[in-house]
Design a protein around this motif. Structure first.
Motif, PDB file in Angstrom:
ATOM      1  N   TYR A  29     -26.718 -27.262  56.297  1.00  0.00           N
ATOM      2  CA  TYR A  29     -25.306 -27.577  56.845  1.00  0.00           C
ATOM      3  C   TYR A  29     -25.134 -27.157  58.230  1.00  0.00           C
ATOM      4  O   TYR A  29     -25.454 -26.009  58.454  1.00  0.00           O
ATOM      5  CB  TYR A  29     -24.446 -26.838  55.778  1.00  0.00           C
ATOM      6  N   THR A  35     -16.546 -23.789  58.737  1.00  0.00           N
ATOM      7  CA  THR A  35     -17.394 -22.417  59.081  1.00  0.00           C
ATOM      8  C   THR A  35     -16.673 -21.852  60.129  1.00  0.00           C
ATOM      9  O   THR A  35     -16.448 -20.514  59.848  1.00  0.00           O
ATOM     10  CB  THR A  35     -18.908 -22.957  59.637  1.00  0.00           C
ATOM     11  N   GLU A  59     -22.870 -13.083  50.589  1.00  0.00           N
ATOM     12  CA  GLU A  59     -22.417 -14.547  51.079  1.00  0.00           C
ATOM     13  C   GLU A  59     -23.217 -15.467  50.081  1.00  0.00           C
ATOM     14  O   GLU A  59     -24.324 -15.561  50.069  1.00  0.00           O
ATOM     15  CB  GLU A  59     -22.665 -14.973  52.549  1.00  0.00           C
ATOM     16  N   GLY A  61     -24.072 -19.323  49.286  1.00  0.00           N
ATOM     17  CA  GLY A  61     -24.075 -20.538  49.949  1.00  0.00           C
ATOM     18  C   GLY A  61     -24.133 -20.353  51.559  1.00  0.00           C
ATOM     19  O   GLY A  61     -23.296 -20.895  52.179  1.00  0.00           O
ATOM     20  N   GLY A  63     -26.348 -21.319  53.748  1.00  0.00           N
ATOM     21  CA  GLY A  63     -26.415 -22.288  54.982  1.00  0.00           C
ATOM     22  C   GLY A  63     -27.238 -21.969  56.151  1.00  0.00           C
ATOM     23  O   GLY A  63     -28.108 -21.430  56.015  1.00  0.00           O
ATOM     24  N   ASP A  85     -28.631 -18.824  48.865  1.00  0.00           N
ATOM     25  CA  ASP A  85     -28.283 -20.566  48.754  1.00  0.00           C
ATOM     26  C   ASP A  85     -29.336 -21.263  47.982  1.00  0.00           C
ATOM     27  O   ASP A  85     -30.400 -20.807  47.540  1.00  0.00           O
ATOM     28  CB  ASP A  85     -28.603 -21.036  50.273  1.00  0.00           C
ATOM     29  N   ARG A  86     -29.058 -22.334  47.081  1.00  0.00           N
ATOM     30  CA  ARG A  86     -29.532 -23.007  46.226  1.00  0.00           C
ATOM     31  C   ARG A  86     -30.616 -24.057  47.057  1.00  0.00           C
ATOM     32  O   ARG A  86     -31.633 -24.250  46.662  1.00  0.00           O
ATOM     33  CB  ARG A  86     -29.029 -23.664  45.141  1.00  0.00           C
ATOM     34  N   ASP A 111     -29.596 -20.254  42.572  1.00  0.00           N
ATOM     35  CA  ASP A 111     -28.107 -20.815  42.126  1.00  0.00           C
ATOM     36  C   ASP A 111     -26.859 -19.428  42.320  1.00  0.00           C
ATOM     37  O   ASP A 111     -27.272 -18.699  41.413  1.00  0.00           O
ATOM     38  CB  ASP A 111     -28.242 -21.262  40.704  1.00  0.00           C
ATOM     39  N   LEU A 112     -25.791 -19.762  43.054  1.00  0.00           N
ATOM     40  CA  LEU A 112     -24.974 -18.718  42.921  1.00  0.00           C
ATOM     41  C   LEU A 112     -25.569 -17.376  43.261  1.00  0.00           C
ATOM     42  O   LEU A 112     -26.248 -17.075  44.104  1.00  0.00           O
ATOM     43  CB  LEU A 112     -24.115 -18.872  41.999  1.00  0.00           C
ATOM     44  N   ASN A 130     -18.036 -20.239  51.126  1.00  0.00           N
ATOM     45  CA  ASN A 130     -17.613 -21.663  51.509  1.00  0.00           C
ATOM     46  C   ASN A 130     -18.452 -22.788  50.954  1.00  0.00           C
ATOM     47  O   ASN A 130     -19.736 -23.068  51.118  1.00  0.00           O
ATOM     48  CB  ASN A 130     -17.947 -21.711  53.207  1.00  0.00           C
ATOM     49  N   ALA A 148     -26.064 -30.962  48.723  1.00  0.00           N
ATOM     50  CA  ALA A 148     -25.376 -29.586  47.984  1.00  0.00           C
ATOM     51  C   ALA A 148     -24.557 -28.829  48.837  1.00  0.00           C
ATOM     52  O   ALA A 148     -23.743 -28.027  48.476  1.00  0.00           O
ATOM     53  CB  ALA A 148     -26.664 -28.616  47.527  1.00  0.00           C
ATOM     54  N   SER A 149     -24.583 -29.198  50.174  1.00  0.00           N
ATOM     55  CA  SER A 149     -23.334 -28.686  51.223  1.00  0.00           C
ATOM     56  C   SER A 149     -21.981 -29.024  50.951  1.00  0.00           C
ATOM     57  O   SER A 149     -21.165 -28.326  51.207  1.00  0.00           O
ATOM     58  CB  SER A 149     -23.795 -28.830  52.726  1.00  0.00           C
ATOM     59  N   ARG A 162     -17.713 -22.319  38.827  1.00  0.00           N
ATOM     60  CA  ARG A 162     -18.643 -21.484  38.084  1.00  0.00           C
ATOM     61  C   ARG A 162     -18.811 -19.962  38.627  1.00  0.00           C
ATOM     62  O   ARG A 162     -19.002 -19.365  37.922  1.00  0.00           O
ATOM     63  CB  ARG A 162     -19.910 -22.074  38.165  1.00  0.00           C
TER      64      ARG A 162
HETATM   65  C1  LIG Z   1     -20.232 -25.911  53.212  1.00  0.00           C
HETATM   66  S1  LIG Z   1     -21.918 -25.473  53.214  1.00  0.00           S
HETATM   67  C2  LIG Z   1     -21.612 -23.777  53.911  1.00  0.00           C
HETATM   68  C3  LIG Z   1     -22.638 -23.171  54.749  1.00  0.00           C
HETATM   69  C4  LIG Z   1     -22.125 -22.049  55.577  1.00  0.00           C
HETATM   70  N1  LIG Z   1     -21.941 -20.985  54.605  1.00  0.00           N
HETATM   71  C5  LIG Z   1     -21.114 -22.267  56.479  1.00  0.00           C
HETATM   72  O1  LIG Z   1     -20.065 -21.820  56.379  1.00  0.00           O
HETATM   73  O2  LIG Z   1     -21.381 -23.098  57.361  1.00  0.00           O
HETATM   74  C6  LIG Z   1     -22.067 -24.803  51.470  1.00  0.00           C
HETATM   75  C7  LIG Z   1     -23.613 -24.345  51.126  1.00  0.00           C
HETATM   76  O3  LIG Z   1     -23.533 -23.606  49.703  1.00  0.00           O
HETATM   77  C8  LIG Z   1     -24.915 -23.996  49.165  1.00  0.00           C
HETATM   78  N2  LIG Z   1     -24.635 -24.244  47.733  1.00  0.00           N
HETATM   79  C9  LIG Z   1     -24.167 -25.237  47.111  1.00  0.00           C
HETATM   80  N3  LIG Z   1     -24.145 -25.222  45.862  1.00  0.00           N
HETATM   81  C10 LIG Z   1     -24.858 -23.691  45.503  1.00  0.00           C
HETATM   82  C11 LIG Z   1     -25.208 -23.121  44.598  1.00  0.00           C
HETATM   83  N4  LIG Z   1     -24.862 -23.390  43.289  1.00  0.00           N
HETATM   84  N5  LIG Z   1     -25.729 -21.781  44.669  1.00  0.00           N
HETATM   85  C12 LIG Z   1     -25.870 -21.430  45.894  1.00  0.00           C
HETATM   86  N6  LIG Z   1     -25.718 -22.169  47.014  1.00  0.00           N
HETATM   87  C13 LIG Z   1     -25.006 -23.085  46.968  1.00  0.00           C
HETATM   88  C14 LIG Z   1     -25.205 -25.345  50.039  1.00  0.00           C
HETATM   89  O4  LIG Z   1     -26.642 -25.614  49.933  1.00  0.00           O
HETATM   90  C15 LIG Z   1     -24.968 -25.136  51.352  1.00  0.00           C
HETATM   91  O5  LIG Z   1     -25.616 -24.425  52.005  1.00  0.00           O
END
Ligand SMILES: C[S@@+](CC[C@H](N)C(=O)[O-])C[C@H]1O[C@@H](n2cnc3c(N)ncnc32)[C@H](O)[C@@H]1O
Length: 226
Positions: A29, A35, A59, A61, A63, A85-86, A111-112, A130, A148-149, A162
Protein backbone atom coordinates in the motif's frame (compact mmCIF):
# COMPACT_ATOMS: atom_id res chain seq x y z
CA UNK A 1 11.77 14.72 4.52
CA UNK A 2 8.57 16.67 5.08
CA UNK A 3 7.48 17.75 8.54
CA UNK A 4 3.89 18.14 9.77
CA UNK A 5 3.21 21.68 10.94
CA UNK A 6 -0.40 21.44 12.11
CA UNK A 7 0.53 22.86 15.48
CA UNK A 8 3.25 25.26 16.49
CA UNK A 9 5.26 22.39 17.98
CA UNK A 10 6.41 19.97 15.27
CA UNK A 11 6.64 16.48 16.64
CA UNK A 12 5.48 13.91 14.11
CA UNK A 13 7.81 13.68 11.16
CA UNK A 14 6.87 11.81 8.03
CA UNK A 15 9.41 8.99 8.03
CA UNK A 16 11.72 8.67 5.08
CA UNK A 17 10.28 6.08 2.71
CA UNK A 18 12.37 7.09 -0.30
CA UNK A 19 13.66 3.53 -0.60
CA UNK A 20 10.20 2.52 -1.88
CA UNK A 21 9.84 2.92 -5.64
CA UNK A 22 6.75 2.84 -7.91
CA UNK A 23 7.39 -0.86 -8.56
CA UNK A 24 7.11 -1.55 -4.82
CA UNK A 25 3.68 0.08 -4.74
CA UNK A 26 2.39 -2.63 -7.05
CA UNK A 27 2.79 -4.96 -4.06
CA UNK A 28 2.42 -2.79 -0.94
CA UNK A 29 0.00 0.00 0.00
CA UNK A 30 1.37 3.37 -1.04
CA UNK A 31 0.92 5.98 1.72
CA UNK A 32 -2.21 7.93 0.81
CA UNK A 33 -4.76 10.35 2.32
CA UNK A 34 -5.78 7.87 5.02
CA UNK A 35 -2.14 7.29 5.99
CA UNK A 36 -1.48 11.03 6.18
CA UNK A 37 -4.67 11.67 8.16
CA UNK A 38 -3.46 9.04 10.62
CA UNK A 39 -0.12 10.85 10.87
CA UNK A 40 -2.07 14.07 11.50
CA UNK A 41 -4.03 12.23 14.17
CA UNK A 42 -0.79 11.15 15.86
CA UNK A 43 0.36 14.76 15.67
CA UNK A 44 -2.82 15.90 17.37
CA UNK A 45 -2.37 13.23 20.02
CA UNK A 46 1.39 13.72 20.38
CA UNK A 47 1.35 15.30 23.83
CA UNK A 48 -1.12 12.68 25.12
CA UNK A 49 0.92 9.81 23.65
CA UNK A 50 4.17 11.08 25.16
CA UNK A 51 2.57 11.61 28.54
CA UNK A 52 1.25 8.04 28.42
CA UNK A 53 4.86 6.78 28.35
CA UNK A 54 3.82 3.66 26.45
CA UNK A 55 5.74 0.43 26.96
CA UNK A 56 4.18 -1.54 24.10
CA UNK A 57 2.94 -0.07 20.80
CA UNK A 58 1.41 -2.22 18.09
CA UNK A 59 0.37 -1.51 14.53
CA UNK A 60 -1.77 -4.03 12.69
CA UNK A 61 -1.57 -3.78 8.88
CA UNK A 62 1.68 -1.80 8.74
CA UNK A 63 1.99 -1.62 4.92
CA UNK A 64 4.99 0.57 4.04
CA UNK A 65 5.87 0.99 7.73
CA UNK A 66 5.64 4.76 7.92
CA UNK A 67 3.05 4.84 10.73
CA UNK A 68 4.88 2.57 13.18
CA UNK A 69 8.17 4.31 12.35
CA UNK A 70 6.59 7.73 13.01
CA UNK A 71 5.19 6.49 16.32
CA UNK A 72 8.53 5.00 17.33
CA UNK A 73 10.24 8.31 16.61
CA UNK A 74 7.55 10.30 18.44
CA UNK A 75 8.23 8.39 21.65
CA UNK A 76 11.98 8.39 21.11
CA UNK A 77 11.97 4.62 20.72
CA UNK A 78 11.16 4.23 24.39
CA UNK A 79 8.68 1.37 23.84
CA UNK A 80 8.63 -2.05 22.25
CA UNK A 81 7.12 -1.41 18.80
CA UNK A 82 5.50 -4.34 17.02
CA UNK A 83 4.02 -4.30 13.51
CA UNK A 84 2.10 -7.01 11.67
CA UNK A 85 0.77 -7.42 8.16
CA UNK A 86 -0.67 -10.39 6.30
CA UNK A 87 1.13 -9.25 3.13
CA UNK A 88 4.74 -10.51 3.26
CA UNK A 89 5.86 -7.71 0.94
CA UNK A 90 4.51 -5.19 3.46
CA UNK A 91 6.43 -6.72 6.36
CA UNK A 92 9.59 -6.62 4.25
CA UNK A 93 9.00 -2.93 3.40
CA UNK A 94 8.24 -2.07 7.04
CA UNK A 95 11.56 -3.60 8.15
CA UNK A 96 13.41 -1.51 5.57
CA UNK A 97 11.50 1.68 6.48
CA UNK A 98 12.25 1.17 10.17
CA UNK A 99 15.94 0.58 9.45
CA UNK A 100 16.19 3.64 7.23
CA UNK A 101 14.66 5.76 9.99
CA UNK A 102 16.82 4.17 12.69
CA UNK A 103 13.79 2.71 14.47
CA UNK A 104 13.61 -0.60 16.27
CA UNK A 105 10.42 -2.38 15.15
CA UNK A 106 9.58 -6.06 15.55
CA UNK A 107 7.78 -7.03 12.35
CA UNK A 108 5.66 -10.12 11.85
CA UNK A 109 3.86 -11.56 8.83
CA UNK A 110 0.54 -12.81 10.16
CA UNK A 111 -3.22 -12.37 10.22
CA UNK A 112 -4.11 -9.49 12.59
CA UNK A 113 -2.29 -10.37 15.86
CA UNK A 114 -3.05 -14.08 15.87
CA UNK A 115 0.30 -15.47 17.09
CA UNK A 116 0.76 -12.65 19.64
CA UNK A 117 -2.72 -12.31 21.06
CA UNK A 118 -2.20 -14.31 24.25
CA UNK A 119 1.18 -12.78 25.04
CA UNK A 120 -0.09 -9.23 24.49
CA UNK A 121 -3.17 -9.52 26.70
CA UNK A 122 -3.65 -6.43 28.86
CA UNK A 123 -0.34 -4.91 27.80
CA UNK A 124 -0.84 -2.84 24.65
CA UNK A 125 -0.62 0.88 25.39
CA UNK A 126 -1.06 2.11 21.80
CA UNK A 127 -2.80 0.01 19.14
CA UNK A 128 -3.16 1.35 15.61
CA UNK A 129 -5.08 -0.05 12.65
CA UNK A 130 -5.64 1.51 9.26
CA UNK A 131 -7.61 -1.44 7.89
CA UNK A 132 -8.76 -2.38 4.43
CA UNK A 133 -11.97 -0.36 4.65
CA UNK A 134 -13.38 -0.24 1.11
CA UNK A 135 -16.77 -1.88 0.57
CA UNK A 136 -16.15 -4.86 -1.74
CA UNK A 137 -17.63 -8.28 -2.40
CA UNK A 138 -16.47 -10.63 0.34
CA UNK A 139 -14.75 -12.91 -2.15
CA UNK A 140 -12.27 -10.12 -2.98
CA UNK A 141 -10.77 -10.55 0.47
CA UNK A 142 -8.94 -13.80 -0.15
CA UNK A 143 -5.69 -12.21 -1.33
CA UNK A 144 -2.71 -11.54 0.91
CA UNK A 145 -1.26 -9.30 -1.81
CA UNK A 146 -1.96 -5.64 -2.59
CA UNK A 147 -5.73 -6.31 -2.72
CA UNK A 148 -5.63 -6.93 1.06
CA UNK A 149 -4.84 -3.23 1.43
CA UNK A 150 -8.32 -2.10 0.52
CA UNK A 151 -10.76 -5.02 0.21
CA UNK A 152 -12.97 -4.71 3.29
CA UNK A 153 -15.95 -6.87 2.31
CA UNK A 154 -19.44 -6.02 3.54
CA UNK A 155 -19.67 -2.41 4.78
CA UNK A 156 -15.85 -2.40 4.41
CA UNK A 157 -15.87 -3.83 7.92
CA UNK A 158 -15.03 -7.52 7.67
CA UNK A 159 -11.40 -7.19 8.80
CA UNK A 160 -12.05 -4.42 11.33
CA UNK A 161 -14.89 -6.43 12.84
CA UNK A 162 -12.53 -9.34 13.52
CA UNK A 163 -10.05 -7.16 15.42
CA UNK A 164 -12.39 -4.97 17.48
CA UNK A 165 -13.75 -7.68 19.82
CA UNK A 166 -10.15 -8.47 20.82
CA UNK A 167 -9.29 -4.88 21.70
CA UNK A 168 -10.61 -4.68 25.31
CA UNK A 169 -8.46 -7.69 26.23
CA UNK A 170 -5.38 -6.39 24.42
CA UNK A 171 -5.30 -2.86 25.82
CA UNK A 172 -3.50 -2.10 29.05
CA UNK A 173 -5.41 -0.17 31.72
CA UNK A 174 -4.27 3.12 30.16
CA UNK A 175 -4.22 1.76 26.60
CA UNK A 176 -5.78 3.42 23.56
CA UNK A 177 -6.58 2.33 20.04
CA UNK A 178 -6.56 4.53 16.94
CA UNK A 179 -8.66 3.20 14.05
CA UNK A 180 -9.12 4.60 10.54
CA UNK A 181 -12.64 4.33 9.13
CA UNK A 182 -14.75 5.81 6.36
CA UNK A 183 -18.39 6.82 6.49
CA UNK A 184 -19.49 3.57 4.80
CA UNK A 185 -18.00 1.66 7.76
CA UNK A 186 -20.66 3.34 9.99
CA UNK A 187 -18.35 4.96 12.55
CA UNK A 188 -21.20 5.72 14.99
CA UNK A 189 -22.12 2.04 14.99
CA UNK A 190 -18.47 1.14 15.66
CA UNK A 191 -18.43 3.51 18.63
CA UNK A 192 -21.69 2.10 20.03
CA UNK A 193 -20.34 -1.43 19.63
CA UNK A 194 -17.10 -0.59 21.45
CA UNK A 195 -19.12 1.05 24.20
CA UNK A 196 -20.98 -2.25 24.67
CA UNK A 197 -17.52 -3.86 25.06
CA UNK A 198 -16.60 -1.36 27.77
CA UNK A 199 -14.56 1.16 25.79
CA UNK A 200 -15.30 4.85 25.41
CA UNK A 201 -14.55 6.54 22.14
CA UNK A 202 -14.01 9.86 20.42
CA UNK A 203 -13.34 11.19 16.93
CA UNK A 204 -9.75 12.49 16.76
CA UNK A 205 -10.00 13.84 13.22
CA UNK A 206 -12.29 13.70 10.24
CA UNK A 207 -11.56 14.79 6.70
CA UNK A 208 -13.06 14.64 3.24
CA UNK A 209 -10.56 13.21 0.71
CA UNK A 210 -12.09 12.93 -2.76
CA UNK A 211 -15.00 10.50 -2.52
CA UNK A 212 -13.95 9.29 0.96
CA UNK A 213 -15.05 10.77 4.25
CA UNK A 214 -12.30 9.61 6.58
CA UNK A 215 -12.32 9.33 10.38
CA UNK A 216 -9.68 8.64 12.99
CA UNK A 217 -11.48 7.02 15.91
CA UNK A 218 -9.98 6.59 19.37
CA UNK A 219 -11.06 3.87 21.83
CA UNK A 220 -10.09 3.82 25.51
CA UNK A 221 -11.30 2.62 28.89
CA UNK A 222 -12.27 5.60 30.96
CA UNK A 223 -13.33 9.00 29.69
CA UNK A 224 -12.62 10.59 33.08
CA UNK A 225 -8.88 10.35 32.43
CA UNK A 226 -8.86 11.70 28.83
C1 LIG B 1 -5.00 0.61 4.11
S1 LIG B 1 -3.52 -0.34 4.23
C2 LIG B 1 -2.66 0.59 5.48
C3 LIG B 1 -1.15 0.49 5.38
C4 LIG B 1 -0.40 1.46 6.33
N1 LIG B 1 -0.68 1.17 7.71
C5 LIG B 1 -0.77 2.88 6.01
O1 LIG B 1 -1.48 3.50 6.84
O2 LIG B 1 -0.34 3.38 4.96
C6 LIG B 1 -4.08 -1.79 5.11
C7 LIG B 1 -2.97 -2.79 5.45
O3 LIG B 1 -3.55 -3.85 6.23
C8 LIG B 1 -3.03 -5.09 5.79
N2 LIG B 1 -3.99 -6.13 6.17
C9 LIG B 1 -5.17 -6.42 5.58
N3 LIG B 1 -5.78 -7.44 6.20
C10 LIG B 1 -4.95 -7.81 7.22
C11 LIG B 1 -5.01 -8.83 8.21
N4 LIG B 1 -6.05 -9.67 8.29
N5 LIG B 1 -3.98 -8.95 9.07
C12 LIG B 1 -2.90 -8.11 8.99
N6 LIG B 1 -2.79 -7.14 8.06
C13 LIG B 1 -3.80 -6.99 7.19
C14 LIG B 1 -2.84 -4.91 4.30
O4 LIG B 1 -1.95 -5.86 3.75
C15 LIG B 1 -2.33 -3.46 4.24
O5 LIG B 1 -0.92 -3.42 4.34
Amino acid sequence: MSIYRMETKCEVETPDFSHLKPADFEHVYEPAEDTFLLLDGLQKEAAFIRQLQPSICVEVGCGSGIIISALSKLINQSALCIATDRNPYATHCTKRTAQLNLCQVEVMNCDLLTPLERRLQGSVDILIFNPPYVVTPSNEMKSSGIEASWAGGADGREVTDRLLPLVPNLLSQQGVMYLVAIRENKPEELMTWMSSLGLDSSVVLTRRAGPEHLYILKFYRDSSVR
